[in-house]
Design a protein around this motif. Structure first.
Motif, PDB file in Angstrom:
ATOM      1  N   ARG A   1      34.230  34.832  33.935  1.00 30.13           N
ATOM      2  CA  ARG A   1      33.924  33.942  35.055  1.00 30.13           C
ATOM      3  C   ARG A   1      33.086  32.785  34.520  1.00 30.13           C
ATOM      4  O   ARG A   1      32.103  33.009  33.806  1.00 30.13           O
TER       5      ARG A   1
ATOM      6  N   TYR B   1      30.884  29.325  35.475  1.00 33.66           N
ATOM      7  CA  TYR B   1      30.093  28.804  36.585  1.00 33.66           C
ATOM      8  C   TYR B   1      29.625  27.371  36.342  1.00 33.66           C
ATOM      9  O   TYR B   1      29.385  26.974  35.204  1.00 33.66           O
ATOM     10  N   ASN B   2      29.402  26.648  37.453  1.00 34.69           N
ATOM     11  CA  ASN B   2      28.809  25.309  37.367  1.00 34.69           C
ATOM     12  C   ASN B   2      27.296  25.415  37.575  1.00 34.69           C
ATOM     13  O   ASN B   2      26.751  26.510  37.689  1.00 34.69           O
TER      14      ASN B   2
ATOM     15  N   GLU C   1      25.517  24.871  40.102  1.00 31.11           N
ATOM     16  CA  GLU C   1      25.149  25.464  41.390  1.00 31.11           C
ATOM     17  C   GLU C   1      25.472  26.956  41.427  1.00 31.11           C
ATOM     18  O   GLU C   1      25.418  27.584  42.479  1.00 31.11           O
ATOM     19  N   ASN C   2      25.831  27.511  40.275  1.00 27.60           N
ATOM     20  CA  ASN C   2      26.178  28.930  40.125  1.00 27.60           C
ATOM     21  C   ASN C   2      27.421  29.314  40.932  1.00 27.60           C
ATOM     22  O   ASN C   2      27.565  30.440  41.392  1.00 27.60           O
ATOM     23  N   LYS C   3      28.321  28.344  41.104  1.00 26.99           N
ATOM     24  CA  LYS C   3      29.595  28.583  41.777  1.00 26.99           C
ATOM     25  C   LYS C   3      30.664  28.804  40.706  1.00 26.99           C
ATOM     26  O   LYS C   3      30.715  28.074  39.701  1.00 26.99           O
ATOM     27  N   ILE C   4      31.519  29.788  40.914  1.00 23.87           N
ATOM     28  CA  ILE C   4      32.592  30.044  39.955  1.00 23.87           C
ATOM     29  C   ILE C   4      33.596  28.894  39.997  1.00 23.87           C
ATOM     30  O   ILE C   4      34.130  28.553  41.052  1.00 23.87           O
ATOM     31  N   ILE C   5      33.810  28.280  38.834  1.00 25.31           N
ATOM     32  CA  ILE C   5      34.770  27.189  38.704  1.00 25.31           C
ATOM     33  C   ILE C   5      36.156  27.763  38.411  1.00 25.31           C
ATOM     34  O   ILE C   5      37.150  27.334  38.975  1.00 25.31           O
TER      35      ILE C   5
ATOM     36  N   VAL D   1      39.487  27.712  40.335  1.00 32.98           N
ATOM     37  CA  VAL D   1      39.205  27.823  41.760  1.00 32.98           C
ATOM     38  C   VAL D   1      39.398  26.435  42.356  1.00 32.98           C
ATOM     39  O   VAL D   1      38.868  25.450  41.853  1.00 32.98           O
TER      40      VAL D   1
ATOM     41  N   SER E   1      38.205  31.531  36.488  1.00 32.04           N
ATOM     42  CA  SER E   1      38.100  32.834  35.845  1.00 32.04           C
ATOM     43  C   SER E   1      39.389  33.079  35.073  1.00 32.04           C
ATOM     44  O   SER E   1      40.415  32.452  35.340  1.00 32.04           O
TER      45      SER E   1
END
Length: 130
Positions: A89, A91-92, A94-98, A129, A100
């Motif tokens: 996974r 992440y950016n 903002e800790n959002k999954i970009i 995503v 996987s």
């Protein structure tokens, strides 16, 4: 002895931080990358660094700042060889999954530490995503 999970924790850190000089500790030469119908053989450190730099540039352009994984499967092939299947996974800030992806590795142990000898990469570009 280094565990496979510990190995990949360090691997993720050097990959995302683009610590090129550290890759000689993690990837055995020669080694092979399989992506769909494509086979890439890494025979020297310059070839490996070019590939890693291209992937890191792509990740950075997407905003990747961190990566983690779930170790899905581990299989002992021999005393010195392991197969590991990971779900990565990325992440950016903002800790959002970009995105996987699923990746499989064949590892060989050298002096109590693991090194990658083969990588099978699913099509990570299809897993972004939206």
């Amino acid at each position: 002895m280094q565990t496979v999970a510990d190995f990949f924790q360090l691997y993720a850190k050097i990959y995302v931080n683009c610590e090129l000089d550290s890759f000689s500790q993690f990837i055995s030469l020669p080694s092979m990358l399989l992506v769909g119908d494509t086979k890439i053989l890494f025979t020297d450190i310059d070839n490996l660094h070019r590939y890693i730099l291209a992937r890191i540039e792509k990740y950075r352009s997407l905003g990747v700042v961190h990566a983690d994984f779930v170790l899905q499967h581990q299989l002992r092939l021999s005393e010195q060889m392991q197969f590991a299947s990971l779900y990565w996974r990325f992440y950016n800030a903002e800790n959002k999954i970009i995105f996987s992806c699923h990746t499989s590795y064949t590892l060989q142990r050298y002096s109590e530490k693991w090194q990658i000898v083969a990588i099978i990469l699913d099509d990570e570009d299809a897993n972004f995503v939206k």
